[in-house]
Design a protein around this motif. Structure first.
Motif, PDB file in Angstrom:
ATOM      1  N   VAL A 141     123.127  25.868 -12.896  1.00  0.00           N
ATOM      2  CA  VAL A 141     121.703  26.117 -12.628  1.00  0.00           C
ATOM      3  C   VAL A 141     120.962  26.371 -13.937  1.00  0.00           C
ATOM      4  O   VAL A 141     119.895  25.800 -14.187  1.00  0.00           O
ATOM      5  CB  VAL A 141     121.542  27.324 -11.671  1.00  0.00           C
ATOM      6  CG1 VAL A 141     120.073  27.749 -11.592  1.00  0.00           C
ATOM      7  CG2 VAL A 141     122.069  26.979 -10.279  1.00  0.00           C
ATOM      8  N   HIS A 142     121.527  27.229 -14.775  1.00  0.00           N
ATOM      9  CA  HIS A 142     120.898  27.527 -16.069  1.00  0.00           C
ATOM     10  C   HIS A 142     120.757  26.263 -16.915  1.00  0.00           C
ATOM     11  O   HIS A 142     119.692  25.995 -17.472  1.00  0.00           O
ATOM     12  CB  HIS A 142     121.730  28.563 -16.838  1.00  0.00           C
ATOM     13  CG  HIS A 142     121.464  29.976 -16.421  1.00  0.00           C
ATOM     14  ND1 HIS A 142     120.542  30.777 -17.054  1.00  0.00           N
ATOM     15  CD2 HIS A 142     122.000  30.725 -15.445  1.00  0.00           C
ATOM     16  CE1 HIS A 142     120.525  31.965 -16.476  1.00  0.00           C
ATOM     17  NE2 HIS A 142     121.409  31.964 -15.492  1.00  0.00           N
ATOM     18  N   ALA A 143     121.842  25.512 -17.022  1.00  0.00           N
ATOM     19  CA  ALA A 143     121.828  24.305 -17.854  1.00  0.00           C
ATOM     20  C   ALA A 143     120.753  23.330 -17.376  1.00  0.00           C
ATOM     21  O   ALA A 143     120.038  22.719 -18.188  1.00  0.00           O
ATOM     22  CB  ALA A 143     123.199  23.638 -17.840  1.00  0.00           C
ATOM     23  N   SER A 144     120.612  23.199 -16.065  1.00  0.00           N
ATOM     24  CA  SER A 144     119.611  22.290 -15.500  1.00  0.00           C
ATOM     25  C   SER A 144     118.194  22.756 -15.815  1.00  0.00           C
ATOM     26  O   SER A 144     117.320  21.953 -16.164  1.00  0.00           O
ATOM     27  CB  SER A 144     119.812  22.194 -13.984  1.00  0.00           C
ATOM     28  OG  SER A 144     118.763  21.447 -13.386  1.00  0.00           O
ATOM     29  N   ILE A 145     117.955  24.055 -15.697  1.00  0.00           N
ATOM     30  CA  ILE A 145     116.620  24.611 -15.977  1.00  0.00           C
ATOM     31  C   ILE A 145     116.241  24.396 -17.442  1.00  0.00           C
ATOM     32  O   ILE A 145     115.140  23.934 -17.755  1.00  0.00           O
ATOM     33  CB  ILE A 145     116.586  26.107 -15.628  1.00  0.00           C
ATOM     34  CG1 ILE A 145     116.633  26.299 -14.107  1.00  0.00           C
ATOM     35  CG2 ILE A 145     115.344  26.782 -16.211  1.00  0.00           C
ATOM     36  CD1 ILE A 145     116.878  27.729 -13.668  1.00  0.00           C
ATOM     37  N   TYR A 146     117.171  24.695 -18.348  1.00  0.00           N
ATOM     38  CA  TYR A 146     116.852  24.573 -19.771  1.00  0.00           C
ATOM     39  C   TYR A 146     116.671  23.112 -20.173  1.00  0.00           C
ATOM     40  O   TYR A 146     115.857  22.795 -21.050  1.00  0.00           O
ATOM     41  CB  TYR A 146     117.932  25.245 -20.611  1.00  0.00           C
ATOM     42  CG  TYR A 146     118.112  26.707 -20.273  1.00  0.00           C
ATOM     43  CD1 TYR A 146     117.016  27.516 -19.965  1.00  0.00           C
ATOM     44  CD2 TYR A 146     119.374  27.299 -20.231  1.00  0.00           C
ATOM     45  CE1 TYR A 146     117.165  28.849 -19.633  1.00  0.00           C
ATOM     46  CE2 TYR A 146     119.536  28.634 -19.906  1.00  0.00           C
ATOM     47  CZ  TYR A 146     118.431  29.401 -19.600  1.00  0.00           C
ATOM     48  OH  TYR A 146     118.577  30.719 -19.266  1.00  0.00           O
ATOM     49  N   LYS A 147     117.403  22.235 -19.518  1.00  0.00           N
ATOM     50  CA  LYS A 147     117.224  20.807 -19.795  1.00  0.00           C
ATOM     51  C   LYS A 147     115.827  20.364 -19.389  1.00  0.00           C
ATOM     52  O   LYS A 147     115.163  19.608 -20.106  1.00  0.00           O
ATOM     53  CB  LYS A 147     118.284  19.995 -19.048  1.00  0.00           C
ATOM     54  CG  LYS A 147     118.201  18.497 -19.335  1.00  0.00           C
ATOM     55  CD  LYS A 147     119.298  17.735 -18.598  1.00  0.00           C
ATOM     56  CE  LYS A 147     119.202  16.228 -18.888  1.00  0.00           C
ATOM     57  NZ  LYS A 147     120.261  15.463 -18.164  1.00  0.00           N
TER      58      LYS A 147
ATOM     59  N   VAL B 249     107.150  33.001 -11.001  1.00  0.00           N
ATOM     60  CA  VAL B 249     107.729  31.663 -11.110  1.00  0.00           C
ATOM     61  C   VAL B 249     109.067  31.771 -11.826  1.00  0.00           C
ATOM     62  O   VAL B 249     109.138  32.307 -12.937  1.00  0.00           O
ATOM     63  CB  VAL B 249     106.793  30.722 -11.895  1.00  0.00           C
ATOM     64  CG1 VAL B 249     107.402  29.318 -11.987  1.00  0.00           C
ATOM     65  CG2 VAL B 249     105.422  30.669 -11.239  1.00  0.00           C
ATOM     66  N   PHE B 250     110.105  31.260 -11.205  1.00  0.00           N
ATOM     67  CA  PHE B 250     111.422  31.239 -11.805  1.00  0.00           C
ATOM     68  C   PHE B 250     111.736  29.816 -12.254  1.00  0.00           C
ATOM     69  O   PHE B 250     111.119  28.843 -11.799  1.00  0.00           O
ATOM     70  CB  PHE B 250     112.459  31.761 -10.812  1.00  0.00           C
ATOM     71  CG  PHE B 250     112.378  33.258 -10.635  1.00  0.00           C
ATOM     72  CD1 PHE B 250     113.324  34.090 -11.202  1.00  0.00           C
ATOM     73  CD2 PHE B 250     111.324  33.837  -9.937  1.00  0.00           C
ATOM     74  CE1 PHE B 250     113.236  35.472 -11.071  1.00  0.00           C
ATOM     75  CE2 PHE B 250     111.223  35.211  -9.799  1.00  0.00           C
ATOM     76  CZ  PHE B 250     112.187  36.026 -10.368  1.00  0.00           C
ATOM     77  N   GLY B 251     112.694  29.721 -13.169  1.00  0.00           N
ATOM     78  CA  GLY B 251     112.928  28.444 -13.839  1.00  0.00           C
ATOM     79  C   GLY B 251     113.168  27.271 -12.916  1.00  0.00           C
ATOM     80  O   GLY B 251     112.733  26.155 -13.197  1.00  0.00           O
ATOM     81  N   ASP B 252     113.863  27.500 -11.800  1.00  0.00           N
ATOM     82  CA  ASP B 252     114.156  26.396 -10.898  1.00  0.00           C
ATOM     83  C   ASP B 252     112.964  26.014 -10.038  1.00  0.00           C
ATOM     84  O   ASP B 252     113.021  25.033  -9.291  1.00  0.00           O
ATOM     85  CB  ASP B 252     115.355  26.750 -10.002  1.00  0.00           C
ATOM     86  CG  ASP B 252     115.170  28.067  -9.259  1.00  0.00           C
ATOM     87  OD1 ASP B 252     114.234  28.822  -9.598  1.00  0.00           O
ATOM     88  OD2 ASP B 252     115.953  28.355  -8.344  1.00  0.00           O
ATOM     89  N   MET B 253     111.868  26.765 -10.130  1.00  0.00           N
ATOM     90  CA  MET B 253     110.679  26.471  -9.332  1.00  0.00           C
ATOM     91  C   MET B 253     109.607  25.728 -10.137  1.00  0.00           C
ATOM     92  O   MET B 253     108.760  25.050  -9.562  1.00  0.00           O
ATOM     93  CB  MET B 253     110.058  27.773  -8.810  1.00  0.00           C
ATOM     94  CG  MET B 253     110.987  28.663  -8.016  1.00  0.00           C
ATOM     95  SD  MET B 253     110.193  30.271  -7.725  1.00  0.00           S
ATOM     96  CE  MET B 253     111.468  31.126  -6.800  1.00  0.00           C
TER      97      MET B 253
ATOM     98  N   VAL C  91     118.790  33.680 -11.894  1.00  0.00           N
ATOM     99  CA  VAL C  91     117.973  32.515 -12.229  1.00  0.00           C
ATOM    100  C   VAL C  91     116.871  33.003 -13.163  1.00  0.00           C
ATOM    101  O   VAL C  91     116.135  33.928 -12.818  1.00  0.00           O
ATOM    102  CB  VAL C  91     117.357  31.878 -10.965  1.00  0.00           C
ATOM    103  CG1 VAL C  91     116.443  30.711 -11.344  1.00  0.00           C
ATOM    104  CG2 VAL C  91     118.460  31.405 -10.022  1.00  0.00           C
ATOM    105  N   PRO C  92     116.753  32.453 -14.365  1.00  0.00           N
ATOM    106  CA  PRO C  92     115.781  32.986 -15.324  1.00  0.00           C
ATOM    107  C   PRO C  92     114.346  32.761 -14.871  1.00  0.00           C
ATOM    108  O   PRO C  92     114.003  31.692 -14.350  1.00  0.00           O
ATOM    109  CB  PRO C  92     116.080  32.202 -16.604  1.00  0.00           C
ATOM    110  CG  PRO C  92     116.701  30.924 -16.125  1.00  0.00           C
ATOM    111  CD  PRO C  92     117.475  31.284 -14.887  1.00  0.00           C
ATOM    112  N   HIS C  93     113.496  33.799 -15.052  1.00  0.00           N
ATOM    113  CA  HIS C  93     112.068  33.620 -14.767  1.00  0.00           C
ATOM    114  C   HIS C  93     111.336  33.301 -16.067  1.00  0.00           C
ATOM    115  O   HIS C  93     111.953  33.210 -17.140  1.00  0.00           O
ATOM    116  CB  HIS C  93     111.492  34.854 -14.059  1.00  0.00           C
ATOM    117  CG  HIS C  93     111.647  36.148 -14.790  1.00  0.00           C
ATOM    118  ND1 HIS C  93     111.086  36.395 -16.024  1.00  0.00           N
ATOM    119  CD2 HIS C  93     112.310  37.292 -14.454  1.00  0.00           C
ATOM    120  CE1 HIS C  93     111.373  37.613 -16.418  1.00  0.00           C
ATOM    121  NE2 HIS C  93     112.135  38.182 -15.490  1.00  0.00           N
TER     122      HIS C  93
END
Length: 928
Positions: free
Chosen positions: A341-347, A604-608, A280-282
Motif C-alpha cells: 500500500v505504501h509503495a503504491s501511494i508513493y509511486k 485525505v489519506f494517501g490512498d484516497m 496508511v499515510p495521510h
C-alpha cells in the motif's frame, strides 16, 4: 473565556491592551513562559485564548482581532493590511532589535534595524490625515502596533530619530489609560530588561534587512522585490549569462545503480523517516517526510550532486502486532499487505526513491545485533527491572498499545498505555486506573521484568561534542535544534532498548532470549539495513563520515530519536559510522481546523488522493506551498482551490501558455529574433536574481520559500507581456513586429527556465513544459549550476512543439463535494430519515444540533426546552467559531460557509423556542 499570558512577553502586551481597550469579560491567568496551554502544540505558545466552546487562539494578532470582534468592532480591510504588515515586516525587525538591545547590549544599533519600518509608518501617518491608523478612532491595528512598539518607543535611552507623526500617534494611543495599564502588567515597570527572561528562551532572529515595508494583502515573496533596482554591472552580467548558451558538458540522465560515493564529488546520503507499515499515510505524513525529501533529492541531482535516497517501511513493534490482531492476519502478512500500500501511494505521488525497502529482513537482524554487541562490549548497556502490566489470561506482558484505562490526569476513560488522546499527557501504563487488556478485556496485574537500557548519560559528553559540530556546520532546522536542546537541558537518562514482544528483532543475549529490540532502537538501524539490501557495499555510505553528508528528513516528533538516541547508539558502537549532518524537521500539517483521523473519516489519506481526480503534481504543489517549515500549517480545500486557480492556472500556467502560443500563432512555431532593449535587460537581471534566491533557499532546504520565487518569475513574466502587448505590436510596422518578437522570445525562454525550476516540485508538469517547448535536455543541467545561470536556451529559429493548457480550474461545487466527502461523519451530513419525536431528539450528541428537518418534527407542536438548551450552546459555539475565523483572517469562502451554519442554527433555535424564525438572508444563493 480564559486568557493565558506571561510577564515579559511582548506578544502578551498586545492582547492585554486589546482586552483592556475592548472591556471584554475574560479570566486572565499569568503563567510561566514554559507553560503548555495549547495541548496539540508541541512547544509552549503564549498568549493563548481558550474560547467557551474549547477552541484555542494562539496568535496574538488573531486574539486581538477576536476581542475587538466580540466587542462589536469588526476589522476593516485597511486594518487587516496593517496587521499583516505588523506580523510580516515590523515583527522581524522588532525581534532583531529587542534581541540586540536586551541580550547583546547593542542598544545603539536598534535605530538602524528599525529605521525602515518607522520611516514607512511615519510617512503613512502623515499622509493619512487622521489621528489613528485607520480613521478617527482607535482600532485593533492601533492597539497592536502601539503595543508592539511600546518597549522601544517608551525607552528614553533609544535614540530612534525624528518621527514626528509616529511620536504623536504613539502618545495619543498611550493616553488611553488601559494601554499603559497593560504595559505595566507585562513589563512590571522594568522597561526592556523586563523582557530578558522571555528573550533568553527565543532563538536568535535572522536579519530583517531588505524586507518590504508596505502593508499589502499579497504574500511577502510576491511583493518583496517589485521595485528592485540593478546597477549597470548587474545588467551587463545578466546579458553575459544570457549569451553564454547551454552547457556542452555531458548530462547523466539515467542513474547507474548501485550509486556509491565518488571521489571529488559532493556525496549525499538522504533518508526519509521510515513510515509505520500498519498506517496508511495521510497528507501530513507525506509532506513531513517523503515528499520533502523527494523534492530535495530531485533538486540535488539537478545540481550534479552524487546522491542516494533511501526509505522503507518500519515493520516491527507493538503497532504491527495490534493491527494483525484487528485484521485476523499474521504480523508478516500485515507487513506484506501495507508495504505494498505504501509503495503504491508513493509511486502515485512520484516519490523517486533510489530504493524503498523494509525492516523485516535478515540484514536488519544482522546489523542491529552487531550494533547491540558492540554497545554491550563497550560498556554502554545496563540492566534494570521494570514494572509492567501483564495479562494472566493472555499469558503475556502488555505493551503500551495493548492496554487502556482511565487517565490519571484528566479521567478520560479510554486512555492508552503510553498517552492520553484527550489531554495529550504521556502516561506510564502502570499509572492507568482500572486498566484493561485490549485483547481480552481482563484486568492485568503489575509484574516485574528485567530489561536492557542504553546508558545515555555515559554517552552524553560525546554526544554534546558531536552536536556542537554538526549543528554549527550543518543545516539543522530551528525546531530540531530546540527539541534537541530541551532533551539535553535536564540531563539524559538511561533508555530501555528491549521489549516483551514476539514481533521484532530478537535480542541475541542469552539472558534475554524472550525479548526483542524496542522499536525506537531498532527502526533507525533500518536506514542501514535498507541500504545494505540495496547494495552489498553499503558501508561505503554508512561508515564514511569524512566523505558523506547525511540528510535526515522527518516531522518534529521524530527529532529526539535522530538527534540524540540514534547518534548515541552509533557513537557507542565505535565503528566509524556516518552521523547526521543536516536534520530537517517540519512542524505539523493539520486538516482544515482539526486533525487527520482515519477512524472518523477526517482528512485525505494517501490512498484516497488519486480518487479525487486532482493530478498528483497539483497535490505536490499545494502541500509544498503550505509546507509547515516554521510553524504548524493546515490543509484547506478552499485554499487549495484558490492556489490552484490563482497561482497555477492564472499565474504560472497562463504565462507559459501565452508565451508558447505567441510563438505558434505569430511566428509559425519558431522562436523569433530577439533584440534586447533596456527593459528586457532589467527583466533578465530580475529573473536571474530570483533564480539565485531560489538556489540559495533550496541549498538550505527552505523548500516552501524557494517555491515562491518560481511564482515570482512567472508573475514578472505576465507583467512583462501585459505591458508590451505583443498581440498588438505584431500588427504594426517592422519596429513593432520586432518588439513583439523580442518579447515573445524572452518570454518563451523564461518559460523554459521555469520548467527546470519546477522539476523538483512538479516533475510531470515540468517535463510537459519542456516537451511543449521541444527544449533541449541540456537546459536542465545548465540553469542550476553554480549560483544559477539564466541562459538563452531556445535560440532564434528553434521550433517548439504543440502548446496546450497545463492546468484546469477547480470548481467550487467540486471542492465543496470533496470537503464534505473527507470531513468525517457529521450528523448534518447524514440523509434525513423519518423519526419519531423521541428518536429524533435522543439520537443527537448533547452539543450538536439535529438536522433542520428533525428539529422541525420535534418543535412543530410546541416548545422543546431541552433541544433549545442544546441549540443555545451550539449557537454560542458556532458564533465563537465564526469570530475566531475572522480573527485569523481566514478565506472568505470558509467564513461564509460557517456563517451560513450559524444562521441555520439560529433558525433551529427559534423553532425549538416556539418562535417564528425570521428568514435567513440568501444572498447569491439559488433556490433548491
Amino acid at each position: 473565556m480564559e486568557l493565558f499570558v506571561s510577564e515579559g512577553n511582548p506578544h502578551c502586551l498586545k492582547v492585554l491592551a486589546a482586552l483592556e481597550v475592548t472591556g471584554v469579560q475574560c479570566s486572565v491567568h499569568y503563567v510561566n513562559h514554559e507553560e503548555r496551554v495549547v495541548p496539540f502544540l508541541s512547544r509552549p505558545t503564549l498568549p493563548a485564548l481558550i474560547l467557551p466552546g474549547g477552541l484555542h487562539l494562539f496568535s496574538s494578532n488573531a486574539i486581538c482581532r477576536y476581542l475587538f470582534e466580540v466587542s462589536g468592532q469588526e476589522s476593516s480591510e485597511l486594518c487587516n493590511q496593517w496587521l499583516e504588515w505588523e506580523a510580516t515586516d515590523l515583527q522581524p525587525a522588532l525581534l532583531q532589535a529587542l534581541y540586540m538591545a536586551v541580550l547583546q547590549g547593542k542598544g545603539s544599533e536598534v535605530s538602524t534595524v528599525l529605521q525602515g519600518p518607522l520611516n514607512f509608518l511615519d510617512q503613512s501617518l502623515s499622509k493619512g490625515g487622521t489621528p489613528y491608523l485607520t480613521g478617527e478612532a482607535v482600532s485593533v491595528a492601533d492597539v497592536v502596533l502601539w503595543a508592539a512598539l511600546y518597549p522601544v518607543l517608551s525607552d528614553s535611552s533609544q535614540a530612534l530619530g525624528e518621527h514626528k507623526s509616529v511620536n504623536g500617534w504613539f502618545d495619543r494611543v498611550a493616553s488611553v489609560h488601559s494601554c499603559l495599564s497593560a504595559a505595566q502588567k507585562v513589563l512590571q515597570g522594568k522597561g526592556l530588561q523586563g523582557m530578558k527572561s522571555y528573550m533568553q528562551r527565543q532563538p536568535a532572529p535572522q536579519s530583517s534587512q531588505g524586507r518590504n515595508t508596505q502593508p499589502c494583502n499579497c504574500s511577502p515573496a510576491e511583493g518583496e522585490e517589485g521595485e528592485r533596482a540593478f546597477s549597470e554591472e548587474e545588467l551587463e552580467a545578466a546579458i553575459l549569462n544570457w549569451s553564454k548558451g547551454l552547457s556542452t558538458s555531458p548530462l547523466a540522465t539515467d542513474r547507474q545503480h548501485p550509486i556509491l560515493p565518488q571521489e571529488g564529488k559532493r556525496n549525499i546520503l538522504l533518508t526519509s523517516a521510515l513510515p509505520y507499515v500498519n498506517n496508511v499515510p495521510h497528507l501530513g505524513n507525506i509532506i513531513g517526510c517523503v515528499l520533502s525529501a523527494d523534492v530535495f533529492s530531485r533538486y540535488g541531482r539537478l545540481r550534479g550532486w552524487n546522491l542516494l535516497f533511501v526509505c522503507g517501511t518500519d515493520e516491527y513493534g507493538t503497532a504491527t502486532e495490534n493491527k494483525a490482531r484487528e485484521e485476523g492476519l499474521t504480523p508478516q502478512l500485515i507487513c506484506d499487505k501495507y508495504h505494498a500500500v505504501h509503495a503504491s501511494i508513493y509511486k502515485w505521488f512520484q516519490i523517486d526513491f533510489d530504493f524503498f525497502g523494509r525492516t523485516t529482513t535478515e540484514k536488519q537482524t544482522e546489523i542491529a545485533q552487531n550494533i547491540f554487541w558492540r554497545l554491550h562490549n563497550n560498556g554502554f548497556l545496563v540492566e534494570d527491572t521494570v514494572e509492567q502490566l501483564r495479562c494472566e489470561h493472555c499469558q503475556r506482558f502488555l505493551a503500551d498499545r495493548f492496554v487502556e484505562g482511565i487517565c490519571p490526569h484528566c479521567k478520560y476513560p479510554e486512555a492508552r498505555g503510553d498517552q492520553c488522546d484527550k489531554c495529550g499527557r504521556l502516561i506510564n501504563a502502570v499509572e492507568l486506573r482500572e486498566p484493561q487488556c485490549k485483547v481480552c478485556r481482563q484486568t492485568p496485574v503489575i509484574c516485574s521484568s528485567k530489561h536492557l537500557f542504553l546508558d545515555l548519560p555515559k554517552l552524553e559528553t560525546q554526544l554534546e561534542q558531536w552536536l556542537e559540530k554538526s549543528t554549527s556546520s550543518g543545516d539543522w532546522t530551528t525546531n530540531a535544534k530546540q527539541i534537541t536542546r530541551s532533551w539535553l537541558r535536564d540531563g539524559l537518562k538511561p533508555r530501555c532498548i528491549t521489549r516483551d514482544l514476539l514481533w521484532g528483532t530478537p535480542v541475541p543475549h542469552p539472558d534475554f532470549t524472550d525479548k526483542v529490540f524496542y522499536v525506537w532502537f531498532d527502526a533507525p538501524i533500518g536506514y542501514l539495513s535498507i541500504t545494505a539490501n540495496y547494495t552489498d557495499e553499503w558501508e561505503k555510505w554508512w561508515k564514511n563520515p569524512h566523505q558523506v553528508e547525511l540528510y535526515n528528513f522527518m516531522a518534529k516528533d521524530n527529532v529526539p530519536f535522530h538527534s540524540v538516541v540514534f547518534p548515541c547508539t552509533l557513537l557507542g558502537a565505535q565503528d566509524n559510522y556516518t552521523l547526521v549532518s543536516h536534520l530537517v524537521a517540519t512542524e505539523y500539517l493539520n486538516y482544515e481546523d482539526t486533525k487527520f483521523s482515519k477512524s472518523r473519516g477526517v482528512g485525505v489519506f494517501g490512498d484516497m488522493a488519486k480518487d479525487t481526480g486532482i493530478p498528483a503534481d497539483v497535490w505536490r504543489f499545494y502541500l509544498l506551498y503550505v509546507r509547515p517549515e516554521g510553524q504548524d500549517s493546515a490543509f484547506s480545500w478552499a485554499d487549495m482551490a484558490l492556489k490552484n486557480n490563482s497561482e497555477l492556472l492564472n499565474n504560472l500556467g497562463n504565462f507559459i501558455n501565452r508565451a508558447g502560443m505567441f510563438v505558434t500563432k505569430f511566428f509559425e512555431g519558431c522562436v523569433p529574433v530577439m533584440e534586447l532593449q533596456q527593459e528586457d535587460k532589467k527583466l533578465l537581471a530580475l529573473v536571474g536574481w530570483e533564480l539565485q534566491q531560489y538556489i540559495q533557499l533550496m541549498d538550505k532546504v527552505k523548500i516552501r520559500d524557494a517555491l515562491k520565487h518560481i511564482l515570482n518569475i512567472s508573475r514578472h513574466g505576465n507583467q512583462y507581456i501585459q505591458v508590451n502587448e505583443p498581440w498588438k505590436n505584431i500588427k504594426g510596422g517592422d519596429t513593432e513586429r520586432q518588439r513583439a518578437g523580442t518579447v515573445t522570445g524572452v518570454s518563451v525562454n523564461i518559460a523554459c527556465l521555469l520548467s527546470v525550476m519546477l522539476s523538483p516540485y512538479m516533475p510531470e508538469v515540468s517535463q510537459t513544459i519542456r516537451d511543449q517547448l521541444n527544449a533541449p535536455q541540456s537546459c536542465v543541467n545548465t540553469m542550476l549550476q553554480g549560483n544559477g545561470t539564466f541562459v538563452c536556451s531556445l535560440c532564434a529559429g528553434h521550433r517548439i512543439g504543440t502548446v496546450s493548457p497545463l492546468f484546469q480550474k477547480l470548481e467550487a461545487d467540486q471542492i465543496e463535494a470533496l470537503k464534505k466527502r473527507f470531513g468525517g461523519q457529521q450528523p448534518e451530513d447524514e440523509p434525513s430519515k423519518e423519526k419519531t419525536p423521541q428518536s429524533a431528539a435522543s439520537s443527537q450528541p448533547a452539543a450538536v444540533p439535529a438536522p433542520a428537518a428533525a428539529v422541525e418534527v420535534v418543535t412543530v407542536n410546541g416548545v422543546d426546552p431541552e433541544k433549545a438548551k442544546q441549540l443555545t450552546q451550539a449557537v454560542a459555539e458556532q458564533g465563537d467559531k465564526v469570530r475566531a475565523l475572522k480573527a485569523q483572517n481566514a478565506e472568505k469562502a470558509v467564513i461564509t460557509a460557517e456563517v451560513a451554519k450559524l444562521l441555520d442554527l439560529k433558525k433551529q433555535l427559534a423553532l425549538a423556542e416556539g418562535k417564528s424564525p425570521e428568514p435567513a438572508p440568501q444572498k447569491g444563493k439559488k433556490k433548491k
